[in-house]
Design a protein around this motif. Sequence first.
Motif, mmCIF file in Angstrom:
data_model
loop_
_atom_site.group_PDB
_atom_site.id
_atom_site.type_symbol
_atom_site.label_atom_id
_atom_site.label_comp_id
_atom_site.label_asym_id
_atom_site.label_seq_id
_atom_site.Cartn_x
_atom_site.Cartn_y
_atom_site.Cartn_z
ATOM 1 N N TYR A 16 -111.183 28.266 -10.738
ATOM 2 C CA TYR A 16 -110.157 27.435 -11.381
ATOM 3 C C TYR A 16 -109.576 28.127 -12.609
ATOM 4 O O TYR A 16 -108.381 27.992 -12.909
ATOM 5 C CB TYR A 16 -110.715 26.050 -11.729
ATOM 6 C CG TYR A 16 -111.582 25.983 -12.964
ATOM 7 C CD1 TYR A 16 -111.059 25.594 -14.195
ATOM 8 C CD2 TYR A 16 -112.936 26.294 -12.916
ATOM 9 C CE1 TYR A 16 -111.846 25.524 -15.337
ATOM 10 C CE2 TYR A 16 -113.737 26.220 -14.033
ATOM 11 C CZ TYR A 16 -113.188 25.838 -15.239
ATOM 12 O OH TYR A 16 -113.969 25.763 -16.364
ATOM 13 N N ILE A 17 -110.418 28.915 -13.335
ATOM 14 C CA ILE A 17 -109.908 29.659 -14.490
ATOM 15 C C ILE A 17 -109.001 30.796 -14.018
ATOM 16 O O ILE A 17 -107.949 31.060 -14.614
ATOM 17 C CB ILE A 17 -111.071 30.197 -15.351
ATOM 18 C CG1 ILE A 17 -111.854 29.029 -15.972
ATOM 19 C CG2 ILE A 17 -110.555 31.137 -16.435
ATOM 20 C CD1 ILE A 17 -113.039 29.469 -16.809
ATOM 21 N N ARG A 18 -109.362 31.468 -12.930
ATOM 22 C CA ARG A 18 -108.511 32.526 -12.405
ATOM 23 C C ARG A 18 -107.159 31.973 -11.971
ATOM 24 O O ARG A 18 -106.107 32.576 -12.221
ATOM 25 C CB ARG A 18 -109.211 33.204 -11.233
ATOM 26 C CG ARG A 18 -110.377 34.084 -11.651
ATOM 27 C CD ARG A 18 -111.393 34.284 -10.553
ATOM 28 N NE ARG A 18 -110.806 34.761 -9.316
ATOM 29 C CZ ARG A 18 -111.476 34.838 -8.166
ATOM 30 N NH1 ARG A 18 -112.752 34.462 -8.116
ATOM 31 N NH2 ARG A 18 -110.889 35.289 -7.082
ATOM 32 N N ASP A 21 -105.173 31.169 -15.117
ATOM 33 C CA ASP A 21 -104.689 32.392 -15.755
ATOM 34 C C ASP A 21 -103.502 32.975 -14.996
ATOM 35 O O ASP A 21 -102.529 33.447 -15.595
ATOM 36 C CB ASP A 21 -105.810 33.425 -15.837
ATOM 37 C CG ASP A 21 -106.866 33.082 -16.875
ATOM 38 O OD1 ASP A 21 -106.582 32.212 -17.721
ATOM 39 O OD2 ASP A 21 -107.962 33.674 -16.831
ATOM 40 N N ARG A 57 -108.763 21.085 -11.570
ATOM 41 C CA ARG A 57 -109.316 21.674 -12.793
ATOM 42 C C ARG A 57 -108.378 22.738 -13.353
ATOM 43 O O ARG A 57 -108.206 22.844 -14.566
ATOM 44 C CB ARG A 57 -110.691 22.275 -12.513
ATOM 45 C CG ARG A 57 -111.748 21.256 -12.126
ATOM 46 C CD ARG A 57 -113.094 21.905 -11.873
ATOM 47 N NE ARG A 57 -113.720 22.335 -13.120
ATOM 48 C CZ ARG A 57 -114.867 23.007 -13.167
ATOM 49 N NH1 ARG A 57 -115.483 23.348 -12.044
ATOM 50 N NH2 ARG A 57 -115.394 23.363 -14.316
ATOM 51 N N ALA A 58 -107.754 23.517 -12.469
ATOM 52 C CA ALA A 58 -106.814 24.537 -12.940
ATOM 53 C C ALA A 58 -105.606 23.887 -13.598
ATOM 54 O O ALA A 58 -105.153 24.327 -14.673
ATOM 55 C CB ALA A 58 -106.373 25.414 -11.770
ATOM 56 N N LEU A 61 -106.522 22.608 -17.006
ATOM 57 C CA LEU A 61 -106.628 23.684 -17.983
ATOM 58 C C LEU A 61 -105.244 24.114 -18.462
ATOM 59 O O LEU A 61 -105.036 24.364 -19.660
ATOM 60 C CB LEU A 61 -107.379 24.863 -17.368
ATOM 61 C CG LEU A 61 -107.756 26.022 -18.297
ATOM 62 C CD1 LEU A 61 -108.514 25.536 -19.506
ATOM 63 C CD2 LEU A 61 -108.574 27.058 -17.539
ATOM 64 N N ARG A 65 -103.735 23.965 -22.307
ATOM 65 C CA ARG A 65 -103.106 25.115 -22.963
ATOM 66 C C ARG A 65 -101.671 24.825 -23.394
ATOM 67 O O ARG A 65 -101.012 25.680 -23.972
ATOM 68 C CB ARG A 65 -103.119 26.321 -22.017
ATOM 69 C CG ARG A 65 -104.518 26.832 -21.700
ATOM 70 C CD ARG A 65 -104.497 27.994 -20.713
ATOM 71 N NE ARG A 65 -105.841 28.461 -20.410
ATOM 72 C CZ ARG A 65 -106.134 29.431 -19.553
ATOM 73 N NH1 ARG A 65 -105.148 30.059 -18.907
ATOM 74 N NH2 ARG A 65 -107.382 29.788 -19.322
ATOM 75 N N GLN A 239 -108.572 27.655 -24.337
ATOM 76 C CA GLN A 239 -108.276 29.028 -23.922
ATOM 77 C C GLN A 239 -109.511 29.858 -23.600
ATOM 78 O O GLN A 239 -109.388 30.987 -23.169
ATOM 79 C CB GLN A 239 -107.420 29.711 -24.987
ATOM 80 C CG GLN A 239 -106.115 28.949 -25.220
ATOM 81 C CD GLN A 239 -105.160 29.672 -26.145
ATOM 82 O OE1 GLN A 239 -105.525 30.655 -26.784
ATOM 83 N NE2 GLN A 239 -103.934 29.190 -26.223
ATOM 84 N N HIS A 240 -110.694 29.326 -23.838
ATOM 85 C CA HIS A 240 -111.940 29.975 -23.430
ATOM 86 C C HIS A 240 -112.039 31.423 -23.904
ATOM 87 O O HIS A 240 -112.231 32.345 -23.101
ATOM 88 C CB HIS A 240 -112.094 29.900 -21.908
ATOM 89 C CG HIS A 240 -111.962 28.527 -21.359
ATOM 90 N ND1 HIS A 240 -112.965 27.584 -21.455
ATOM 91 C CD2 HIS A 240 -110.930 27.899 -20.734
ATOM 92 C CE1 HIS A 240 -112.567 26.459 -20.900
ATOM 93 N NE2 HIS A 240 -111.334 26.615 -20.463
#
Length: 472
Positions: A16-18, A21, A57-58, A61, A65, A239-240
């Motif tokens: 989900y972070i990928r 991003d 989730r993505a 996020l 942001r 932003q982790h």
Amino acid sequence: MTTWLPDISEGSGPLYIRLADQMEKAIFDGQLPAGGKLPPQRNLAYDIGVTIGTISRAYSLLHERGLVSGEVGRGTYVLEHNEAAPQEHQDPVTASLAGTRPLHTPEDKIRFDSTAAPDVGQSEIISALLQDIMRDHPLEVAGYTRSFPDRWQQAGVSWLAYGDWAPQADALVPTLGAHAGIMAIITVLTNPGDRIVFEHMTYSQVSRAAGLVGRRISLVASDEYGVLPDDFERACVQQHPKIAFFMSSAQNPTLATMPEDRRRAIAEIARKHNVWLIEDNLYGAMDKKDIPLIAALAPERTFVIDGLSKSVSAGVRGGWVACPPHFAQRVRIAHKMITGGLPFLLAELSSRLVLSGEAEAIWDRCRIEINAREAMARDVLAGYDFKSSPDIPFLWLKLPEPWLSATFKNAVYADGVLLDDEDEFRAGRSDRITHRVRLGFSQPRSRQEVARGLKIVRSLLDSGSAGYDSVA
């Protein structure tokens, strides 16, 4: 509706972070333009072969942001964005050089653009030590550095000790100056694309160097007492980041010093979100306060940086990194890889300066000189708004109306003085405007030259911008 689809084979880490991003990059690239609608979550999940939970989730996020907005029944839309494109999508060399000083400085200008240690006759001491080193270690000086004598670490323990805190000798890494040490830490702990937290105004050479090697910048707000913990936590949540770079005392250029409760809050937030901390104590060690380092509060995740450039001699390039447990060897290897290796001559010189007591003696002389020059600046600039400290070789000057910092920098340059405007200290593109300049007074060769430069600055402040014609 956009037909853009992410490539889930790219990147690493949680899916989900990928995805988030990649969408962020597409937004800044214009592939997902402002006002455009993102694909419905169920459709995108089907198209790329993941669960709808991953897409949800993505999207959440991206919302955190500040890149998208969504309403039930209407979908998710890309917002207008004012932030600069991520560093990796700009030419990295151009991005890193933005706002930097000229490589060659005219000799007829008074140098108020540097904070290196003043000349107090240290060359004689350094010359004698160099002769001793050449006599005692002719083979080591002639070859590559293959080993690190214990005395190099012991010198670092002595120089970095602050209040009740002192690093362990086996946690010390001698470095080719503070900057090289910081970049070694960044290389060890991050990969291209990872985020590093900086204050809006800081020692921007680190953020530019980080951008040059593909790291991304996250900015956090500060006030007169340093980093705002709430904004640091916001950045961590949204932003982790992997690392945060802070100066807890005598921050450059603002001279802010964090009180103990704020340092404790920063340490707890970093611990909660698993963020590493780099604590640059170059100026803090010169402006000793009875406040514990962040490293004393979060020793398991804080790297401390210090060196000789501001208080002894910048040309020696002496520095040390104090690492959390089990990181010293990794930082040492990274430092060698990115610098080509630590010269024996400089490392031995740095250690002898410290262990002989000469470094402290030189700093005592530098302190006297800096105290005198800071007092002179307070006297000449009396009536104007600025922050200074007796042991710190610069001040942070608020410009009166209608001056802009870049215009003032150009005007004072035309009158024979070099100083740094606020853009020199921006860690990234920011809408924070301070209308300030930093005036460093340690580099002019004499107090008379300092006085002459200060009077030029004062005259220009008094006359106002009407007396400056920027058109040739």
